[in-house]
Write a protein that holds these residues in place. Sequence first.
Motif, PDB file in Angstrom:
ATOM      1  N   THR A   1       0.794  -1.102  -0.067  1.00 19.84           N
ATOM      2  CA  THR A   1       0.073  -0.148   0.129  1.00 19.84           C
ATOM      3  C   THR A   1       0.939   1.257  -0.084  1.00 19.84           C
ATOM      4  O   THR A   1       1.959   1.306   0.626  1.00 19.84           O
ATOM      5  CB  THR A   1      -1.050   0.120   1.111  1.00 19.84           C
ATOM      6  OG1 THR A   1      -2.163  -0.906   1.028  1.00 19.84           O
ATOM      7  CG2 THR A   1      -1.337   1.444   1.420  1.00 19.84           C
TER       8      THR A   1
ATOM      9  N   ASP B   1       0.496   5.715   0.552  1.00 18.78           N
ATOM     10  CA  ASP B   1      -0.304   6.723   0.724  1.00 18.78           C
ATOM     11  C   ASP B   1       0.305   7.654  -0.429  1.00 18.78           C
ATOM     12  O   ASP B   1       1.203   8.389  -0.059  1.00 18.78           O
ATOM     13  CB  ASP B   1       0.172   7.253   2.190  1.00 18.78           C
ATOM     14  CG  ASP B   1      -0.811   8.579   2.633  1.00 18.78           C
ATOM     15  OD1 ASP B   1      -1.570   8.948   1.682  1.00 18.78           O
ATOM     16  OD2 ASP B   1      -0.489   9.013   3.686  1.00 18.78           O
TER      17      ASP B   1
ATOM     18  N   ASP C   1      -5.173   6.793  -3.107  1.00 20.50           N
ATOM     19  CA  ASP C   1      -4.112   5.754  -2.666  1.00 20.50           C
ATOM     20  C   ASP C   1      -4.316   4.623  -3.202  1.00 20.50           C
ATOM     21  O   ASP C   1      -5.346   4.136  -3.613  1.00 20.50           O
ATOM     22  CB  ASP C   1      -4.469   5.779  -1.015  1.00 20.50           C
ATOM     23  CG  ASP C   1      -4.060   7.173  -0.407  1.00 20.50           C
ATOM     24  OD1 ASP C   1      -3.190   7.938  -0.908  1.00 20.50           O
ATOM     25  OD2 ASP C   1      -4.797   7.552   0.596  1.00 20.50           O
TER      26      ASP C   1
END
Length: 885
Positions: A80, A82, A94
């Motif tokens: 992941t 940001d 995101d």
Amino acid sequence: SGFMVLAASPSSLAIISPLASTPPQIDGVVGFGEWNQSSKVNFENGFMVAANDGIRLYVLLDLLYDNVDDPGSGDYFWITFDVDDDGQIDANQDLNYGPLANGNMRFQYYLGPGQWTGVQPSTRSSKAKGFGCFFGDGTFWLTFFPFSSRCNRHRVWEFGFDLAEIGASPGETIHMGFRAASGTPAFVNDVPANFYSSFSNLIAVSLSSVALPSANPAATIQFDTNPIEVTQAIQNRSNTLPLVQDKATVARLYVDVNGVATSQPVIGYLYGSVGGVDLPGSPLAVLYQVPTSIDRAQLSHTANFALPSSWDQGTVTLSGKARHLSGSEINTANMNITFQARQTPTYWYIPINTGSASSPTLISTSEMDSQRSYLQTVYPVPGVSWVYKPWTVIGATTVDNTIARLNQYYNSVVLAWILTVLFSGQAPYALPDQIYGFTPSGGGISDPVWIGAAGRVARGFRGTSLEGTMAHEINHNLDRSSNGTWGRHVNGCGAQGPDPNWPYSNDDIQEVGFDTRQPWVSTAGQKTVVPGNVPDFMSYCQSGFLPTKWISPYRWNNIFNNFAVPLNAAMLERAAQIQDVYYISGEIHRDGSGLLNPAFVQPGIPSDSLKEGNAELRILTAQGGVLYSHIFNAEFLDDPEEPVNTTYFNFQLPYFREAKSIVLRYNRQDIANIPFSANVPTVTLIEPKGGQNFSVSKAAQVEEVYQPTDILHIAWSASDPDGGTLYFTLLYSPDNGTNWYPIISNIQGNSYDLDLNLIPGGASALIRVIVSDGVNTSQDDSDGTFIVGDHAPVVTASAPPLVTPGTPLALTGEAIDQEDGLLPDESLVWMEGSDALGAGRNLLVPLDPGWHTITLSATDNDGNTTQTSLSVFVGYRLSLPMISR
């Protein structure tokens, strides 16, 4: 077991991403020095490493404790980002990356905590999955004396995330989290805990700064009509030249810029897939300056991609993408490229000693390495199985006599092979497609079928082709047609006997070539991109820089289409034709004279005869009747370095009990003959009788200084009632006659000192001596078997003596063992001091500036290890210390 969470405080999740001056290869293999582990983040079942350059964030997930390869049982990842680095989950901004069911990596947008959109159809980021043990992460290590290795196999994931795609730039700090999951053993590691539901304590990765070139937003970019060129040495813009499976391959992406007067920074991407499944590392990416007008002969005018080894198999779908740093992006259509399988030839090479046994005069190892490397690069073959033989297999000789000696040696190689196939049905070794003698002086001479020879031997030093002399001479032999067309010279600079089918108006290669060997350079003295006005390597002209010559499309197609089935396979197919034959060789001279070497009778396969030719071998009865006629051709093609006044030949002719002579004819005239004497000579082997145990010191063999160290004395007695000169051929068997190996052919005298390093060890060894009076033949074997100890491998290694900082060092090595043959890649280990760099015949390693001593170790199946070392310098030429090394 089950769902495991690794909790970590924000302070422990801040790392600095080092600059990747040489980006990691996204291939699922952790190479030595590939990942700078100063940025390591440890978690419960492994560690994560990050690095970056101007276009990508590189991430390694190394799951040390996922030691079961279970791709269908829960091995997966999430990563992941940001994107706007605000510590909040922002819908449709995101990103979360993960694998699809087919293994492709794609990303999805966050909608909220633990919520995502569907996956996007494409990505500019790449991944590769691996399972194994690796030098680069310390999970594969070695000990020597005695040799042993340890291997902790485990899962790794390698990634190259496009910085623009994840909203990052060099010098910034980005925030990320990841999941590393395994099905067996079962675990899920989230770093940090709950990263997908809260961005409050993601890993802070400070990207190293990279100065990116400025981009003019007024510029537009476009692809050429044929935007992707795939080349292995030579190619045209339509990609119609065939490609070889498992051969080093480069793809060139053609983009130019409009609307501005100067070149522009562009990231080129190359996508590869098979059946809709991304190939490892797809897409490849490179940042370069796109020109306003493309000169194909300039290395810097295209985005150049070395295809990973997994990309050159079967039919591959390629496509390209180009993104201007101002943000505009263009795509190519898909194109299918097919790589065709070609068999690997076996070439034996011998440094020729023109000095004496006690004071050899030999070519340098580096010169042999250079010529072997050139041949393997320009020929349309996946590689070459190189087999080194020391000068002692033919003894000291002269440059002029080398072809004759190589032909005699070739005969004994074939004879030993045939005797083994007759007895066991199996080949004792791969027959050499070519035997090449590296002389320490002179030009080059071949022995092709179309000048009357067998087309299996050649010799040379540095002819007009310089580093391409070996490729030039063997190309003569590869054309196995009776009249020879594409195997002949190309007009230019005094070449004789030109190819009548050469399609061009001059001797140039016409198209642009590419030297796939790294590092890629473009200087006044050396060029990776080979201009179209460089001569073909069958010309006598030279370019004035390196490479001296190159391969043309015409030659590439002819070698590709006519490359023979390897001799070993062809001979096995003809095993049913084995019969008694005359092994006969000789010479025809330009002045019309000639000679026949002593012949002998042994099992073999009769050679094919031509329909027309100016030379003939006749087998005659006592009354002069012709029992058999073998027709061939003799030509004399001068090289600029030396006149060619002799044509050599080497054939196997059917045996006839009633035969009384063999006659050589040239231009319808008898010029030499072997009259058969009335009686067969006899021979008795005296030493070794049997029962002895001969140990081997296992000393390493080095080509430039090789001297016999372990000697087996062979002695015999022989007689001939007819009083003629007798000639002897010696063979060796390690296993009581099941397999046979050549020692030497057509020697005189009554003894020979055999170098034990030239034969495989065995517990029930035999010597066979064959005697010939010129044609009548008999033989004798040892009275009993004896023992020969096993050997250490013969190891050779080479590397450029100088590489510039940031350029990986290209290492090349070979290892052959008398008992085991060519050793596999995993048996060849490269070391620097106590650090293992990697394994295999070819290796690219990043090294720090300065002098380095690299050692190649090879270990055979019996645990015998041989090492050889070389010194290299990483730096700039002007900074080389003024010392002798």
